[in-house]
Design an enzyme around this catalytic site. Structure first.
Site, short mmCIF file in Angstrom:
data_model
loop_
_atom_site.label_atom_id
_atom_site.label_comp_id
_atom_site.label_asym_id
_atom_site.label_seq_id
_atom_site.Cartn_x
_atom_site.Cartn_y
_atom_site.Cartn_z
N SER A 109 4.18 3.38 1.20
CA SER A 109 3.59 3.33 2.54
C SER A 109 2.95 1.97 2.75
O SER A 109 2.23 1.48 1.87
CB SER A 109 2.54 4.42 2.70
OG SER A 109 1.80 4.17 3.89
N ASN A 144 0.58 1.40 4.77
CA ASN A 144 -0.70 1.59 5.45
C ASN A 144 -1.89 1.83 4.55
O ASN A 144 -3.00 2.06 5.02
CB ASN A 144 -0.57 2.74 6.46
CG ASN A 144 0.51 2.43 7.49
OD1 ASN A 144 0.59 1.32 7.99
ND2 ASN A 144 1.36 3.41 7.77
N THR A 145 -1.67 1.82 3.23
CA THR A 145 -2.78 1.86 2.27
C THR A 145 -2.79 0.51 1.56
O THR A 145 -1.78 0.13 0.96
CB THR A 145 -2.59 3.01 1.25
OG1 THR A 145 -2.69 4.25 1.96
CG2 THR A 145 -3.66 2.98 0.18
N LYS A 183 9.55 7.44 -3.92
CA LYS A 183 9.93 6.95 -2.59
C LYS A 183 9.70 5.45 -2.51
O LYS A 183 8.59 4.97 -2.78
CB LYS A 183 9.10 7.66 -1.51
CG LYS A 183 9.54 7.34 -0.10
CD LYS A 183 8.89 8.28 0.90
CE LYS A 183 9.53 8.15 2.27
NZ LYS A 183 9.00 9.14 3.22
N PHE A 210 -2.67 7.72 5.37
CA PHE A 210 -2.85 8.92 4.51
C PHE A 210 -4.03 9.77 4.95
O PHE A 210 -4.86 10.20 4.14
CB PHE A 210 -3.03 8.53 3.03
CG PHE A 210 -1.80 8.01 2.33
CD1 PHE A 210 -0.56 7.97 2.95
CD2 PHE A 210 -1.90 7.54 1.02
CE1 PHE A 210 0.57 7.47 2.29
CE2 PHE A 210 -0.78 7.05 0.34
CZ PHE A 210 0.45 7.01 0.98
N ASN A 227 11.17 4.45 2.86
CA ASN A 227 9.98 4.63 3.68
C ASN A 227 10.11 3.77 4.95
O ASN A 227 11.18 3.23 5.23
CB ASN A 227 8.73 4.23 2.87
CG ASN A 227 7.50 5.03 3.26
OD1 ASN A 227 7.26 5.30 4.43
ND2 ASN A 227 6.71 5.42 2.27
N ASN A 235 3.59 3.68 12.89
CA ASN A 235 2.37 4.39 12.51
C ASN A 235 1.58 3.58 11.49
O ASN A 235 2.15 2.88 10.66
CB ASN A 235 2.71 5.79 11.98
CG ASN A 235 2.86 5.83 10.47
OD1 ASN A 235 1.88 5.87 9.73
ND2 ASN A 235 4.10 5.80 10.00
#
Length: 365
Positions: free
Chosen positions: A183, A185-186, A226, A122, A255, A118
């Protein structure tokens, strides 16, 4: 069987994100009908066992298997998920302001690898609407953690303001909070896992939690951090020491990963965080190391590639007090919760344990 024979074939023919929304909306809708929550519980609920219940951070966990963040991003289906047999759940990741996330498509299945990739970024409705959703949920059957992050447009130097805003807006609605700094993805978010950036962020988070505690005359709520599975051993050591010194309540390991080692499905070339079976061993290794570095004094929630009771048990023996599923639920369906809980009880009894707490970190003894 209902999921594997009927629901899964239909959902897996759909675009993954559409299937995701259909599931969340469906679970939310069922519980709005009279008797709907009870129906879910009768179909999927997990029987409580004295072997499995734990009190951690002053919270009661009927069983150790929770739902990881990312599935119910906006806390729309808390009531539905609460009936499926989870011992707890995370909602989010939430950011102060609503944001659309990354461009579509951004969620990919890798069935041969039993994995997902993915790059959602967010996508969420913001703290105001999540507060409204949690207010509508009413009394909850299981502890709910709120996973918090920063908006994409907020520079790292100001990140702590976003985390403080999330806590301020949602303090009364969460049983505990999870600081998501891992994450992939940021942009640059993972840099917050290191050195002074992490110290500054956790100082701000703990200060805000204390402020809210005083304001609401509350005894205080746990905060966990996390972390990513891709930290080197040196980085992990520094990160864990900073977390330990900050006075937070625990760590979630781990994560999603950026690694693509051993993947066979064509979607392996997609950018984003990989979850599922390829992460099973690495996340257990990280749990084992975190337990060593904290001398077992900081509770760990183990996440990453849990499909079976053995997967969960390995993480518990490595040092996890609780575990979380996400990708396993997508591939196996809600029946995974009964299977893991029953299997865990069998494994505990086989090893001569009378309570799950005796198995936590047993590999280190």
């Amino acid at each position: 069987m209902l999921y594997k024979k009927i629901a899964k074939p239909i959902l897996f023919r759909m675009d993954p994100e559409k299937a995701h929304h259909l599931t969340i909306d469906g679970l939310s809708a069922v519980t709005r009908f009279p008797g709907g929550a009870q129906l879910l519980k009768s179909m999927y609920g997990v029987q409580n066992s004295p072997l499995m219940n734990q009190r951690i951070w002053g919270l009661e966990f009927a069983n150790p298997v929770g739902l990881a963040a990312g599935l119910d991003k906006n806390a729309k289906a808390v009531k539905g998920f609460s009936q499926l047999g989870f011992g707890f759940m995370e909602v989010g990741t939430i950011t102060p302001k609503p944001q659309p996330g990354n461009e579509l498509p951004r969620l990919f299945r890798l069935p041969e690898d039993r994995a997902l990739i993915n790059r959602m970024g967010f996508n969420n409705v913001g703290t105001d609407e999540m507060a409204h959703n949690l207010q509508k949920t009413g009394k909850r059957a299981i502890p709910v953690a709120i996973n918090i992050g920063k908006n994409k447009t907020t520079p790292n130097e100001q990140a702590e303001e976003d985390y403080r805003a999330c806590i301020r807006d949602l303090y009364t609605y969460g049983d505990f909070f999870v600081v998501n700094i891992s994450s992939p993805n940021t942009p640059d978010l993972r840099n917050l896992q290191h050195g002074n950036d992490l110290k500054r962020l956790l100082d701000a988070v703990t200060a805000e939690m204390q402020l809210q505690q005083t304001k609401h005359a509350h005894t205080g709520k746990p905060v966990l951090v996390k972390i990513a599975p891709d930290l080197t051993d040196d980085e992990l050591e520094l990160t864990v020491h900073t977390i330990k010194d900050s006075g937070v309540s625990g760590i979630i390991a781990t994560n999603t990963t950026l690694s693509r080692a051993g993947l066979v499905h064509a979607n392996r070339s997609q950018a984003g965080g990989l979850s599922g079976r390829p992460l099973t061993e690495r996340s257990t290794e990280v749990i084992r190391r975190v337990y060593q570095l904290t001398e077992g004094k900081l509770p760990i929630i183990g996440a990453g590639g849990i499909f079976t009771a053995r997967d969960a048990y390995d993480k518990i023996r490595a040092g996890a007090s609780l575990v979380e599923v996400y990708t396993g639920l997508i591939y196996e369906g809600p029946g995974i919760l009964t299977n893991i809980n029953r299997g865990l009880q069998d494994l505990l009894q086989k090893d001569g344990y009378t309570h799950i707490s005796q198995a936590i970190g047993a590999d280190h003894n």
